[in-house]
Design a protein around this motif. Structure first.
Motif, PDB file in Angstrom:
ATOM      1  N   ARG A 192      48.257  31.101  60.786  1.00  0.00           N
ATOM      2  CA  ARG A 192      46.973  30.619  61.308  1.00  0.00           C
ATOM      3  C   ARG A 192      46.958  29.107  61.595  1.00  0.00           C
ATOM      4  O   ARG A 192      46.471  28.675  62.654  1.00  0.00           O
ATOM      5  N   PRO A 193      47.542  28.262  60.689  1.00  0.00           N
ATOM      6  CA  PRO A 193      47.542  26.821  60.991  1.00  0.00           C
ATOM      7  C   PRO A 193      48.251  26.476  62.309  1.00  0.00           C
ATOM      8  O   PRO A 193      47.938  25.471  62.931  1.00  0.00           O
ATOM      9  N   THR A 202      45.748  31.547  73.367  1.00  0.00           N
ATOM     10  CA  THR A 202      46.414  32.403  72.378  1.00  0.00           C
ATOM     11  C   THR A 202      46.007  33.870  72.532  1.00  0.00           C
ATOM     12  O   THR A 202      44.880  34.185  72.908  1.00  0.00           O
ATOM     13  N   THR A 203      46.951  34.736  72.228  1.00  0.00           N
ATOM     14  CA  THR A 203      46.658  36.162  72.137  1.00  0.00           C
ATOM     15  C   THR A 203      47.404  36.703  70.912  1.00  0.00           C
ATOM     16  O   THR A 203      48.551  36.317  70.657  1.00  0.00           O
ATOM     17  N   ILE A 204      46.709  37.544  70.161  1.00  0.00           N
ATOM     18  CA  ILE A 204      47.263  37.994  68.873  1.00  0.00           C
ATOM     19  C   ILE A 204      47.298  39.520  68.829  1.00  0.00           C
ATOM     20  O   ILE A 204      46.285  40.177  69.133  1.00  0.00           O
ATOM     21  N   HIS A 205      48.452  40.076  68.429  1.00  0.00           N
ATOM     22  CA  HIS A 205      48.525  41.523  68.199  1.00  0.00           C
ATOM     23  C   HIS A 205      47.626  41.853  67.003  1.00  0.00           C
ATOM     24  O   HIS A 205      47.807  41.290  65.919  1.00  0.00           O
ATOM     25  N   ILE A 221      41.817  37.505  62.008  1.00  0.00           N
ATOM     26  CA  ILE A 221      42.151  37.232  63.419  1.00  0.00           C
ATOM     27  C   ILE A 221      40.862  37.000  64.223  1.00  0.00           C
ATOM     28  O   ILE A 221      40.782  36.073  65.028  1.00  0.00           O
ATOM     29  N   LEU A 222      39.853  37.809  63.947  1.00  0.00           N
ATOM     30  CA  LEU A 222      38.585  37.636  64.675  1.00  0.00           C
ATOM     31  C   LEU A 222      37.913  36.327  64.280  1.00  0.00           C
ATOM     32  O   LEU A 222      37.294  35.663  65.120  1.00  0.00           O
ATOM     33  N   PRO A 226      40.968  34.288  68.953  1.00  0.00           N
ATOM     34  CA  PRO A 226      41.956  34.103  70.035  1.00  0.00           C
ATOM     35  C   PRO A 226      41.297  34.384  71.392  1.00  0.00           C
ATOM     36  O   PRO A 226      40.238  35.001  71.438  1.00  0.00           O
ATOM     37  N   GLN A 227      41.956  33.960  72.475  1.00  0.00           N
ATOM     38  CA  GLN A 227      41.386  34.230  73.809  1.00  0.00           C
ATOM     39  C   GLN A 227      41.476  35.717  74.161  1.00  0.00           C
ATOM     40  O   GLN A 227      40.644  36.238  74.885  1.00  0.00           O
ATOM     41  N   ARG A 228      42.551  36.370  73.673  1.00  0.00           N
ATOM     42  CA  ARG A 228      42.669  37.813  73.933  1.00  0.00           C
ATOM     43  C   ARG A 228      43.238  38.485  72.692  1.00  0.00           C
ATOM     44  O   ARG A 228      43.894  37.840  71.860  1.00  0.00           O
ATOM     45  N   LEU A 229      43.010  39.796  72.601  1.00  0.00           N
ATOM     46  CA  LEU A 229      43.573  40.585  71.503  1.00  0.00           C
ATOM     47  C   LEU A 229      44.572  41.577  72.085  1.00  0.00           C
ATOM     48  O   LEU A 229      44.306  42.186  73.128  1.00  0.00           O
ATOM     49  N   GLY A 230      45.706  41.744  71.396  1.00  0.00           N
ATOM     50  CA  GLY A 230      46.676  42.751  71.819  1.00  0.00           C
ATOM     51  C   GLY A 230      46.424  44.046  71.064  1.00  0.00           C
ATOM     52  O   GLY A 230      46.273  44.041  69.843  1.00  0.00           O
ATOM     53  N   HIS A 231      46.328  45.142  71.799  1.00  0.00           N
ATOM     54  CA  HIS A 231      46.186  46.511  71.264  1.00  0.00           C
ATOM     55  C   HIS A 231      44.813  46.804  70.639  1.00  0.00           C
ATOM     56  O   HIS A 231      44.044  47.558  71.176  1.00  0.00           O
ATOM     57  N   PHE A 232      44.550  46.260  69.462  1.00  0.00           N
ATOM     58  CA  PHE A 232      43.306  46.530  68.733  1.00  0.00           C
ATOM     59  C   PHE A 232      43.064  48.050  68.641  1.00  0.00           C
ATOM     60  O   PHE A 232      42.036  48.578  69.036  1.00  0.00           O
ATOM     61  N   ASN A 233      44.077  48.728  68.082  1.00  0.00           N
ATOM     62  CA  ASN A 233      44.023  50.198  67.985  1.00  0.00           C
ATOM     63  C   ASN A 233      43.097  50.674  66.876  1.00  0.00           C
ATOM     64  O   ASN A 233      42.412  51.685  67.011  1.00  0.00           O
TER      65      ASN A 233
END
Ligand SMILES: CNc1ncnc2c1ncn2[C@@H]1O[C@H](COP(=O)(O)O)[C@@H](O)[C@H]1O
Length: 345
Positions: A192-193, A202-205, A221-222, A226-233
């Motif tokens: 995170r730092p 940034t985009t984070i799985h 993560i929320l 981040p600007q986008r999220l990967g998957h978020f299943n």
């Protein structure tokens, strides 16, 4: 305009193939052509090739998300063992761009975890090699195709390695960084730092596995935003509401999600619940080589599973333009799509 309410498969597939597309979630090495993967493996180690074939067999029999995910990561380990020279990286990059270009993709964000190679190349050489191929490809295709590079931090790396990746991304003036890698490592808080105040997009799985620790990590993560999220299943009802309220774009990878979530049919995919709410979405391939898919087929599977018509597909792609990391290209991409749509009418 031809609509698809009467589901004409070949027309639908053809539309998905010809419409200009944007790809925002593609891992460079995961895009390796199967033929190239087999060829590189057989050169480095015939036993590894046998190992790959046995993983492919096990994949057919795997029945849980955790099993499937771990087999995919076994493949990535084999992939790293045979991509050992700068010329391999060059080849994979070129072939990946060519595959996207031939699939009528006009903008692609490739992401990769830079590494030093057995031929003595440094991480910096690796990045420069990918950038050189991208620049040459764009030049050769008269700016009709744009590619951008994001650097990946792998969940299994150390914090020092993560900071080194951020430094390299800044030195090379890249648009963003991302966190990916084996989701059994719940290490977002450790990194995170690095992501906070990094000065890049940034985009984070997120939420890749159905376990409590993953759900707990989703909240961190929320909180980071981040600007986008990967998957978020996988997510809790609160996390779902929060993502909707904050309108965080999600990169959905249908075939990859279908496999790792062990879905019985594509119509069980999370796409529907977000799409119905008009949530910001982008459809992506994740690992087109490893998953054996293309962006056209991803679009087609979703359109078919959820009965999207031609206008819906166009609008979905049109909205994706807003979420690209190179903000200077938003208008260019929108214009190409609008021109295509006007001519299709
Ligand atoms: C199932 N979906 C996924 N979830 C998490 N990480 C993934 C992934 N698919 C790919 N990667 C990450 O991307 C690397 C390959 O590309 P690069 O060597 O970086 O170019 C994989 O080793 C893995 O760390």
């Amino acid at each position: 305009m031809q609509e698809f309410d009467d589901i004409d498969d070949s027309l639908l597939l053809n539309y998905c193939k010809t419409i200009p597309k944007l790809e925002l979630h593609a891992h460079l090495n995961g895009c390796i052509r199967q033929k190239t993967f087999h060829e590189l493996l057989s050169k480095t180690s015939p036993t590894d090739l046998a190992c790959l074939l046995s993983i492919e067999e096990k994949e057919r029999l795997a029945t849980t998300s955790h099993n499937r995910m771990s087999l995919i990561f076994d493949k990535f380990a084999l992939l790293r063992s045979c991509v050992t020279k700068l010329e391999d990286v060059k080849r994979i990059t070129y072939e990946t761009l060519e595959d996207f270009y031939l699939d009528n993709v006009i903008y692609v964000e490739l992401r990769t975890n830079p590494r030093s190679l057995l031929d003595g190349s440094t991480k910096r050489d690796y990045i420069q090699c990918v950038l050189d191929v991208m620049n040459q490809f764009q030049y050769d295709h008269e700016n009709k195709f744009h590619s951008r590079l994001l650097l990946s931090i792998d969940r299994a790396q150390t914090i020092e390695q993560g900071f080194e990746t951020l430094k390299l991304a800044k030195e090379c003036s890249l648009n963003g960084i991302e966190l990916s890698g084996n989701p059994n490592y719940k290490t977002f808080n450790q990194f995170r730092p690095i992501f906070e105040n990094c000065g890049l997009l940034t985009t984070i799985h997120t939420g890749e596995l159905p376990d409590d620790e993953c759900l707990k990590e989703n909240t961190s993560i929320l909180d980071f935003k981040p600007q986008r999220l990967g998957h978020f299943n996988y997510f809790t009802p609160e996390q779902y509401e929060r993502v909707r309220r904050e309108q965080i774009p999600i990169e959905l990878c249908p075939t990859s999600n279908y496999l790792t979530m062990n879905l019985k049919h594509m119509n069980e995919h999370n796409f529907k619940r977000f799409y119905q709410m008009n949530h910001p979405l982008c459809l992506c391939t994740d690992d087109s080589g490893i998953m054996n898919c293309s962006l056209s087929t991803e679009l087609y599977h979703i359109a078919k599973a959820f009965q999207l018509n031609q206008t819906n597909v166009y609008q979905l792609m049109r909205k994706t333009c807003q979420y690209i990391f190179d903000k200077q290209l938003i208008q260019t991409c929108q214009s190409v799509l609008d021109k295509y749509e006007k001519e299709a009418r």
